[in-house]
Design an enzyme around this catalytic site. Structure first.
Site, short mmCIF file in Angstrom:
data_model
loop_
_atom_site.label_atom_id
_atom_site.label_comp_id
_atom_site.label_asym_id
_atom_site.label_seq_id
_atom_site.Cartn_x
_atom_site.Cartn_y
_atom_site.Cartn_z
N ARG A 92 -5.36 1.56 8.84
CA ARG A 92 -5.67 2.68 9.71
C ARG A 92 -5.25 2.58 11.22
O ARG A 92 -4.86 3.30 11.79
CB ARG A 92 -7.08 3.06 9.51
CG ARG A 92 -8.15 1.86 9.73
CD ARG A 92 -9.54 2.23 9.01
NE ARG A 92 -10.12 1.27 8.58
CZ ARG A 92 -11.42 0.88 9.35
NH1 ARG A 92 -11.72 1.48 10.41
NH2 ARG A 92 -11.86 -0.32 8.67
N TYR A 98 0.76 -1.01 -0.31
CA TYR A 98 -0.24 -0.19 0.08
C TYR A 98 1.02 1.29 -0.02
O TYR A 98 1.94 1.33 0.72
CB TYR A 98 -1.00 -0.11 1.23
CG TYR A 98 -1.97 -1.14 1.46
CD1 TYR A 98 -3.06 -0.93 0.80
CD2 TYR A 98 -1.53 -2.11 2.05
CE1 TYR A 98 -4.00 -2.05 0.99
CE2 TYR A 98 -2.35 -3.17 2.26
CZ TYR A 98 -3.73 -3.01 1.73
OH TYR A 98 -4.70 -3.96 1.77
#
Length: 236
Positions: free
Chosen positions: A170, A62
């Site tokens: 997150r 990511y």
């Protein structure tokens, strides 16, 4: 494989492909939140959907953008701000050292606002009603955590993450913010790889909603099927 645009749910992509192909057996190998973009592996047909677990098992890569100094209830831009704090002066060496402390095997629990299931329902359905379910932490691994840049004016940190299946970026963002003493939340996320599959080989998700979406999808599937045949993986 689809490059999911910002603003669409992963299921919206699945639903569109079902409609274009007239096939009910369509599923994806790993959810991306609406604000996130990037590689969404979509399996079409009974044979492919039987291999979803295989596609989900590989490492994920990511690009992530963190907002330091601000925490939200969902740990991403979709939730209300719960806390703000001053951000200390940070140089690349300090940030790199912090990232290094967050690499390797570690335990991580699913956040309340997530698709992890409790009694058959996603945790976010409970959280939206004010019911916060704590799930047991599971071992994940951050294989690589690279510093890509920091904007001192906006307090935004850009990183690259290579991680195991089941990692919540997150949660990682919030943990990094906590280590820096100012809190943080995730404001941007793009999945670039899943196992051997790359977003560079995927079809733009927005193309699915054009008048020639079906033709583009079929052309894209043929190319991807050829690539997967070479690598020995089932077709998607």
């Amino acid at each position: 494989m689809v490059d999911k645009p910002e603003g669409l749910t992963s299921f919206a992509i699945v639903r569109r492909i079902r409609w274009l192909l007239g096939i009910k057996k369509v599923g994806h190998a790993g959810t991306l939140d609406p604000f996130a973009t990037g590689l969404l592996v979509v399996c079409v047909g009974r044979t492919a959907t039987r291999h979803i677990e295989q596609f989900m098992s590989g490492r994920k890569t990511y690009l992530a953008l963190l907002q330091l100094g601000v925490e939200t209830e969902t740990q991403d831009p979709e939730g209300a701000v719960t806390k703000t704090a001053p951000v200390p002066e940070l140089d690349p060496a300090t940030l790199i050292a912090c990232l290094q402390r967050h690499t390797g095997p570690q335990m991580q629990a699913p956040p309340p606002y997530s698709a992890a299931k409790h009694k058959g329902k996603p945790l976010y359905t409970y959280a939206r009603k004010g019911i916060f379910i704590e799930k047991a932490a599971k071992q994940i691994e951050i294989h690589r955590l690279d510093f890509l840049g920091y904007d001192a004016a906006t307090h935004q940190l850009t990183i690259a993450v290579e991680c195991s299946r089941g990692t919540y970026i997150r949660v990682l963002a919030a943990d990094i913010g906590s280590s820096l003493g100012c809190g943080a939340h995730l404001i941007g996320l793009r999945r670039t790889r899943s196992g051997l599959l790359s977003v560079d080989d995927s079809l733009a998700g927005s193309a699915l909603f054009t008048e020639n979406g079906l033709q583009l999808l079929q052309d894209g599937r043929r190319g991807i099927d050829e690539m997967l045949h070479i690598t020995g993986q089932p077709s998607v």
